[in-house]
Design an enzyme around this catalytic site. Sequence first.
Site, PDB file in Angstrom:
ATOM      1  CG  ASP A  32      37.702  21.966  27.584  1.00 24.90           C
ATOM      2  OD1 ASP A  32      37.771  22.471  26.605  1.00 24.90           O
ATOM      3  OD2 ASP A  32      36.933  22.157  28.555  1.00 24.90           O
ATOM      4  CG  LEU A  72      29.775  20.313  33.054  1.00 27.26           C
ATOM      5  CD1 LEU A  72      29.521  18.739  33.451  1.00 27.26           C
ATOM      6  CD2 LEU A  72      30.720  20.819  34.255  1.00 27.26           C
ATOM      7  CB  THR A  91      29.036  21.051  21.208  1.00 24.58           C
ATOM      8  OG1 THR A  91      30.060  21.461  20.189  1.00 24.58           O
ATOM      9  CG2 THR A  91      29.616  20.734  22.574  1.00 24.58           C
ATOM     10  CE1 TYR A 144      24.331  26.572  26.332  1.00 26.73           C
ATOM     11  CE2 TYR A 144      22.319  27.359  27.163  1.00 26.73           C
ATOM     12  CZ  TYR A 144      23.536  26.975  27.418  1.00 26.73           C
ATOM     13  OH  TYR A 144      23.743  26.667  28.710  1.00 26.73           O
ATOM     14  CE  LYS A 148      23.975  22.840  27.209  1.00 28.90           C
ATOM     15  NZ  LYS A 148      24.751  22.087  28.306  1.00 28.90           N
ATOM     16  CD  GLN A 161      16.167   2.781  21.888  1.00 28.01           C
ATOM     17  OE1 GLN A 161      15.982   3.942  21.831  1.00 28.01           O
ATOM     18  NE2 GLN A 161      16.804   2.317  20.855  1.00 28.01           N
ATOM     19  NE  ARG A 185      29.183  32.554  31.322  1.00 28.16           N
ATOM     20  CZ  ARG A 185      29.196  31.246  31.456  1.00 28.16           C
ATOM     21  NH1 ARG A 185      28.528  30.405  32.151  1.00 28.16           N
ATOM     22  NH2 ARG A 185      30.297  30.646  31.491  1.00 28.16           N
TER      23      ARG A 185
HETATM   24  P1  NAD Z   1      32.528  27.238  29.853  1.00 29.96           P
HETATM   25  O1  NAD Z   1      32.268  27.948  28.431  1.00 29.96           O
HETATM   26  O2  NAD Z   1      33.370  28.052  30.700  1.00 29.96           O
HETATM   27  O3  NAD Z   1      32.820  25.724  29.619  1.00 29.96           O
HETATM   28  C1  NAD Z   1      32.468  24.932  28.669  1.00 29.96           C
HETATM   29  C2  NAD Z   1      33.702  24.194  28.335  1.00 29.96           C
HETATM   30  O4  NAD Z   1      33.365  23.269  27.239  1.00 29.96           O
HETATM   31  C3  NAD Z   1      35.039  24.804  27.791  1.00 29.96           C
HETATM   32  O5  NAD Z   1      35.931  24.485  28.557  1.00 29.96           O
HETATM   33  C4  NAD Z   1      35.005  24.423  26.623  1.00 29.96           C
HETATM   34  O6  NAD Z   1      36.133  24.637  25.938  1.00 29.96           O
HETATM   35  C5  NAD Z   1      34.399  23.060  26.355  1.00 29.96           C
HETATM   36  N1  NAD Z   1      33.673  22.802  24.945  1.00 29.96           N
HETATM   37  C6  NAD Z   1      32.942  23.487  24.110  1.00 29.96           C
HETATM   38  N2  NAD Z   1      32.875  22.764  23.056  1.00 29.96           N
HETATM   39  C7  NAD Z   1      33.658  21.599  23.265  1.00 29.96           C
HETATM   40  C8  NAD Z   1      33.506  20.273  22.414  1.00 29.96           C
HETATM   41  N3  NAD Z   1      32.806  20.425  21.336  1.00 29.96           N
HETATM   42  N4  NAD Z   1      34.249  19.635  22.736  1.00 29.96           N
HETATM   43  C9  NAD Z   1      34.808  19.424  24.023  1.00 29.96           C
HETATM   44  N5  NAD Z   1      34.760  20.389  24.647  1.00 29.96           N
HETATM   45  C10 NAD Z   1      33.896  21.578  24.382  1.00 29.96           C
HETATM   46  O7  NAD Z   1      30.817  27.062  30.353  1.00 29.96           O
HETATM   47  P2  NAD Z   1      30.392  26.703  31.913  1.00 29.96           P
HETATM   48  O8  NAD Z   1      29.782  28.027  32.492  1.00 29.96           O
HETATM   49  O9  NAD Z   1      31.622  25.985  32.570  1.00 29.96           O
HETATM   50  O10 NAD Z   1      29.311  25.563  31.698  1.00 29.96           O
HETATM   51  C11 NAD Z   1      29.587  24.333  31.490  1.00 29.96           C
HETATM   52  C12 NAD Z   1      28.229  23.416  31.199  1.00 29.96           C
HETATM   53  O11 NAD Z   1      27.229  23.869  32.147  1.00 29.96           O
HETATM   54  C13 NAD Z   1      27.919  23.896  29.871  1.00 29.96           C
HETATM   55  O12 NAD Z   1      27.415  22.506  29.176  1.00 29.96           O
HETATM   56  C14 NAD Z   1      26.737  24.849  30.209  1.00 29.96           C
HETATM   57  O13 NAD Z   1      25.630  24.727  29.261  1.00 29.96           O
HETATM   58  C15 NAD Z   1      26.289  24.419  31.510  1.00 29.96           C
HETATM   59  N6  NAD Z   1      25.567  25.394  32.151  1.00 29.96           N
HETATM   60  C16 NAD Z   1      26.032  26.602  32.520  1.00 29.96           C
HETATM   61  C17 NAD Z   1      25.604  27.673  33.266  1.00 29.96           C
HETATM   62  C18 NAD Z   1      26.263  28.705  34.034  1.00 29.96           C
HETATM   63  O14 NAD Z   1      25.875  29.600  34.499  1.00 29.96           O
HETATM   64  N7  NAD Z   1      27.593  28.838  34.192  1.00 29.96           N
HETATM   65  C19 NAD Z   1      23.964  27.651  33.254  1.00 29.96           C
HETATM   66  C20 NAD Z   1      23.471  26.601  32.740  1.00 29.96           C
HETATM   67  C21 NAD Z   1      24.021  25.406  32.022  1.00 29.96           C
HETATM   68  N1  UDP Z   2      23.220  41.596  30.456  1.00 32.65           N
HETATM   69  C1  UDP Z   2      23.433  42.920  30.725  1.00 32.65           C
HETATM   70  N2  UDP Z   2      24.635  43.574  30.524  1.00 32.65           N
HETATM   71  C2  UDP Z   2      25.688  42.599  30.188  1.00 32.65           C
HETATM   72  C3  UDP Z   2      25.411  41.455  29.636  1.00 32.65           C
HETATM   73  C4  UDP Z   2      24.437  40.783  30.123  1.00 32.65           C
HETATM   74  O1  UDP Z   2      22.581  43.777  31.062  1.00 32.65           O
HETATM   75  O2  UDP Z   2      26.821  43.346  29.958  1.00 32.65           O
HETATM   76  C5  UDP Z   2      21.821  40.904  30.935  1.00 32.65           C
HETATM   77  C6  UDP Z   2      21.278  39.989  29.649  1.00 32.65           C
HETATM   78  O3  UDP Z   2      20.560  40.926  28.839  1.00 32.65           O
HETATM   79  C7  UDP Z   2      20.319  39.329  30.495  1.00 32.65           C
HETATM   80  C8  UDP Z   2      21.124  38.889  31.733  1.00 32.65           C
HETATM   81  O4  UDP Z   2      22.039  40.107  31.914  1.00 32.65           O
HETATM   82  O5  UDP Z   2      19.183  39.899  30.905  1.00 32.65           O
HETATM   83  C9  UDP Z   2      21.733  37.780  32.075  1.00 32.65           C
HETATM   84  O6  UDP Z   2      22.702  37.515  30.852  1.00 32.65           O
HETATM   85  P1  UDP Z   2      23.808  36.510  30.561  1.00 32.65           P
HETATM   86  O7  UDP Z   2      24.448  36.673  29.599  1.00 32.65           O
HETATM   87  O8  UDP Z   2      24.698  36.393  31.896  1.00 32.65           O
HETATM   88  O9  UDP Z   2      23.019  34.896  30.837  1.00 32.65           O
HETATM   89  P2  UDP Z   2      21.640  34.575  30.315  1.00 32.65           P
HETATM   90  O10 UDP Z   2      20.887  34.321  31.668  1.00 32.65           O
HETATM   91  O11 UDP Z   2      21.102  35.600  29.679  1.00 32.65           O
HETATM   92  O12 UDP Z   2      21.883  33.301  29.415  1.00 32.65           O
END
Ligand code: NAD
Ligand code: UDP
Length: 312
Positions: A32, A72, A91, A144, A148, A161, A185
Amino acid sequence: MKRVMVTGGAGFLGSHLCASLLGNHHEVLCVDNLFTGSRRNIQGLLEHPDFEFMRHDVTFPLYVEVDEIYNLACPASPHHYQFDPVQTTKTSVHGAINMLGLAKRTKARIFQASTSEVYGDPDVSPQSEEYWGHVNPIGPRACYDEGKRCAETLFFDYYRQHGLAIKVARIFNTYGPNMHPNDGRVISNFIVQALRKEPLTVYGDGMQTRSFCYVEDMIRGFMKFMESTKDLTGPVNLGNPETCSMLELAEKILRLTGSRSKIIFKPLPVDDPRQRKPDITLARKCLQWAPRVPLEDGLKETIAYFSRSLDS
Ligand code: NAD
Ligand code: UDP
């Protein structure tokens, strides 16, 4: 005992995953760069003899020996991923290339944390894996969403491949302890605002919907998917199909915290999806997985976590 690498292991989901993997007697290498993650999230793991932390940015190549990779690394909250959008795309894309290269050399299985954001602002509900999405490629969320999507492309090209064993999970909104209190969030925002007696900020009219999955359920899904047969590549949706509007969520959190904070309305962010709800038929069938924790129970745990961490 397997040697498992978790990129983004000091983040919200990654820290829970590292703990669960150690609980299953694996050796864990947590990689990380601490952009949004923190040492605090993995404090309790640092003393574990099978846990190792490496500060490294996945946009640079990495040479280690591993049996399995969970990729992740990537900021997940709109607030954080829009802070440095170029780095977010790097990233997702360079990070995926480097981790896939590592998986190819070590013949490791590799799991990709993809996202419901690949569906963009969906025209259909619920979203099944067949839906190709409705994504604005040039908007503020594109770094993002498109990052992704490109990572998914890379995973499937390495699979076709080079025959890599890939596992692509599309994760829907997940919440729980170890979320960053300032990551913007919705669940962390509302709980922190309620506990600090500040107004809860609902964006737009609050009628947009999301479905929220508790972290414990999500991590169980990750590990079941990784253990599944090689031919199950995904993409597989992982999330909780129970939806609620942001206004309902705000009211629920006010009730559960006993807070007397007001609800205020703020402008809806650009390209904010109107609805999001996973179709988890595939996960139920192929992984025998479905979420078990009801929203209220998960919220109570998360409120207790933030109450403790805001006090300390
Ligand atoms: P988070 O931001 O808490 O964790 C992401 C981690 O990645 C952090 O520890 C950050 O420091 C590290 N990171 C970022 N860029 C980096 C880099 N270039 N090199 C090394 N480390 C790096 O977010 P999370 O909620 O734990 O999400 C984890 C993964 O799951 C992400 O890939 C995210 O896109 C995916 N995801 C999460 C959610 C959710 O609701 N939490 C939903 C959809 C997808
Ligand atoms: N949102 C909100 N108030 C806040 C933060 C987010 O009403 O203080 C709303 C945002 O506009 C979205 C939903 O909550 O419609 C979920 O937002 P989040 O950033 O958690 O994740 P998203 O699903 O948009 O990636």
